[in-house]
Design a protein around this motif. Structure first.
Motif, PDB file in Angstrom:
ATOM      1  N   UNK A   6      22.683 -27.312  10.993  1.00 13.62           N
ATOM      2  CA  UNK A   6      21.310 -26.810  10.823  1.00 13.62           C
ATOM      3  C   UNK A   6      21.086 -26.351   9.384  1.00 13.62           C
ATOM      4  N   UNK A   7      22.043 -25.623   8.822  1.00 14.73           N
ATOM      5  CA  UNK A   7      21.908 -25.167   7.435  1.00 14.73           C
ATOM      6  C   UNK A   7      21.890 -26.322   6.453  1.00 14.73           C
ATOM      7  N   UNK A   8      22.792 -27.269   6.649  1.00 13.19           N
ATOM      8  CA  UNK A   8      22.857 -28.421   5.742  1.00 13.19           C
ATOM      9  C   UNK A   8      21.572 -29.247   5.814  1.00 13.19           C
ATOM     10  N   UNK A   9      21.054 -29.432   7.020  1.00 13.80           N
ATOM     11  CA  UNK A   9      19.848 -30.246   7.165  1.00 13.80           C
ATOM     12  C   UNK A   9      18.599 -29.508   6.704  1.00 13.80           C
ATOM     13  N   UNK A  10      18.584 -28.186   6.802  1.00 11.94           N
ATOM     14  CA  UNK A  10      17.463 -27.431   6.213  1.00 11.94           C
ATOM     15  C   UNK A  10      17.494 -27.603   4.691  1.00 11.94           C
ATOM     16  N   UNK A  11      18.683 -27.551   4.116  1.00 17.78           N
ATOM     17  CA  UNK A  11      18.812 -27.783   2.673  1.00 17.78           C
ATOM     18  C   UNK A  11      18.387 -29.188   2.292  1.00 17.78           C
ATOM     19  N   UNK A  12      18.810 -30.164   3.080  1.00 16.59           N
ATOM     20  CA  UNK A  12      18.425 -31.555   2.803  1.00 16.59           C
ATOM     21  C   UNK A  12      16.915 -31.728   2.908  1.00 16.59           C
ATOM     22  N   UNK A  13      16.306 -31.098   3.899  1.00 12.45           N
ATOM     23  CA  UNK A  13      14.859 -31.161   4.036  1.00 12.45           C
ATOM     24  C   UNK A  13      14.150 -30.587   2.824  1.00 12.45           C
ATOM     25  N   UNK A  14      14.699 -29.501   2.272  1.00 12.82           N
ATOM     26  CA  UNK A  14      14.104 -28.912   1.073  1.00 12.82           C
ATOM     27  C   UNK A  14      14.262 -29.830  -0.131  1.00 12.82           C
ATOM     28  N   UNK A  34      16.436 -24.228  -2.466  1.00 12.18           N
ATOM     29  CA  UNK A  34      17.257 -25.022  -1.556  1.00 12.18           C
ATOM     30  C   UNK A  34      18.319 -24.149  -0.899  1.00 12.18           C
ATOM     31  N   UNK A  35      18.953 -23.292  -1.674  1.00 18.70           N
ATOM     32  CA  UNK A  35      19.969 -22.391  -1.121  1.00 18.70           C
ATOM     33  C   UNK A  35      19.357 -21.427  -0.107  1.00 18.70           C
ATOM     34  N   UNK A  36      18.161 -20.932  -0.392  1.00 17.70           N
ATOM     35  CA  UNK A  36      17.477 -20.049   0.566  1.00 17.70           C
ATOM     36  C   UNK A  36      17.189 -20.788   1.870  1.00 17.70           C
ATOM     37  N   UNK A  37      16.711 -22.023   1.761  1.00 15.71           N
ATOM     38  CA  UNK A  37      16.410 -22.789   2.971  1.00 15.71           C
ATOM     39  C   UNK A  37      17.690 -23.075   3.764  1.00 15.71           C
ATOM     40  N   UNK A  38      18.783 -23.340   3.055  1.00 12.57           N
ATOM     41  CA  UNK A  38      20.066 -23.529   3.745  1.00 12.57           C
ATOM     42  C   UNK A  38      20.474 -22.235   4.468  1.00 12.57           C
ATOM     43  N   UNK A  39      20.316 -21.118   3.792  1.00 13.69           N
ATOM     44  CA  UNK A  39      20.642 -19.824   4.401  1.00 13.69           C
ATOM     45  C   UNK A  39      19.814 -19.559   5.644  1.00 13.69           C
ATOM     46  N   UNK A  40      18.525 -19.898   5.588  1.00 18.83           N
ATOM     47  CA  UNK A  40      17.660 -19.732   6.762  1.00 18.83           C
ATOM     48  C   UNK A  40      18.148 -20.639   7.889  1.00 18.83           C
ATOM     49  N   UNK A  41      18.589 -21.848   7.547  1.00 16.90           N
ATOM     50  CA  UNK A  41      19.138 -22.743   8.561  1.00 16.90           C
ATOM     51  C   UNK A  41      20.409 -22.192   9.189  1.00 16.90           C
ATOM     52  N   UNK A  42      21.322 -21.686   8.336  1.00 17.00           N
ATOM     53  CA  UNK A  42      22.590 -21.132   8.825  1.00 17.00           C
ATOM     54  C   UNK A  42      22.375 -19.869   9.662  1.00 17.00           C
ATOM     55  N   UNK A  43      21.548 -18.973   9.167  1.00 14.82           N
ATOM     56  CA  UNK A  43      21.459 -17.630   9.748  1.00 14.82           C
ATOM     57  C   UNK A  43      20.339 -17.455  10.770  1.00 14.82           C
ATOM     58  N   UNK A  44      19.341 -18.314  10.738  1.00 12.11           N
ATOM     59  CA  UNK A  44      18.207 -18.150  11.645  1.00 12.11           C
ATOM     60  C   UNK A  44      18.012 -19.372  12.545  1.00 12.11           C
ATOM     61  N   UNK A  45      17.734 -20.529  11.955  1.00 14.63           N
ATOM     62  CA  UNK A  45      17.384 -21.715  12.743  1.00 14.63           C
ATOM     63  C   UNK A  45      18.515 -22.107  13.686  1.00 14.63           C
ATOM     64  N   UNK A  46      19.711 -22.300  13.166  1.00  9.82           N
ATOM     65  CA  UNK A  46      20.836 -22.743  13.994  1.00  9.82           C
ATOM     66  C   UNK A  46      21.133 -21.804  15.146  1.00  9.82           C
ATOM     67  N   UNK A  47      21.352 -20.510  14.860  1.00 10.11           N
ATOM     68  CA  UNK A  47      21.664 -19.595  15.968  1.00 10.11           C
ATOM     69  C   UNK A  47      20.524 -19.438  16.979  1.00 10.11           C
ATOM     70  N   UNK A  48      19.289 -19.338  16.497  1.00  8.60           N
ATOM     71  CA  UNK A  48      18.167 -19.109  17.413  1.00  8.60           C
ATOM     72  C   UNK A  48      17.911 -20.338  18.281  1.00  8.60           C
TER      73      UNK A  48
END
Length: 159
Positions: A6-14, A34-48
């Motif tokens: 999820x984090x990697x793909x949020x970064x790729x999307x950005x 890009x790093x912020x979007x990856x962090x949101x993917x790792x910490x928010x999108x993936x777990x939720x």
């Protein structure tokens, strides 16, 4: 591994949003974004989202066509509107917006993003809930979501 994906793909999307949609070029690429979007993917999108799929499977067990439609209705009618609002709020906070500016941005972007969500996700989710085992649903969604993540990144970071 799904959270990492999820984090990697949020970064790729950005990256796609910055390079193809916004046409920033390599020298204009904003790496902290890009790093912020990856962090949101790792910490928010993936777990939720991963937790939501487990809850949804517990609430509505099975994988018949009727069950898949029920899951999609609950997912798109209940979870998606809440998740999208939270995503926009988290992104605004990570980008340093004040509470007032963040609220204004959410009001500006929310309905458009939700309507776009409804154009993409219902058929994807019916297929996901019907054909894909629980442990692979987040990965399938994140693979399909590369385009969605591109849109969300562009929408959330447009000031």
């Amino acid at each position: 591994w799904a959270v990492l994906l999820a984090g990697a793909l949020m970064g790729a999307g950005d990256v796609i949003a910055q390079q193809l949609v916004e046409q920033r070029g390599l020298h204009g690429h904003h790496c902290p974004r890009t790093l912020k979007m990856m962090g949101i993917g790792f910490c928010f999108v993936g777990p939720v989202v991963g937790s939501w799929y487990r809850i949804l499977d517990w609430l509505i067990p099975g994988n018949t066509k009727v069950v898949a439609v029920k899951k999609m209705i609950l997912d798109q009618g209940g979870f998606a509107p809440c998740f999208l609002g939270c995503f926009l709020a988290v992104t605004g906070a990570v980008n340093g917006l004040s509470v007032q500016d963040n609220w204004s941005k959410i009001q500006q972007d929310y309905m458009d993003a939700l309507m776009t969500n409804y154009c993409i996700w219902p058929p994807v989710q019916i297929a996901n809930f019907y054909f894909v085992p629980l442990q692979h649903r987040l990965a399938v969604v994140q693979c399909v979501a590369i385009v969605w993540n591109c849109y969300l990144s562009w929408k959330a970071n447009r000031m």
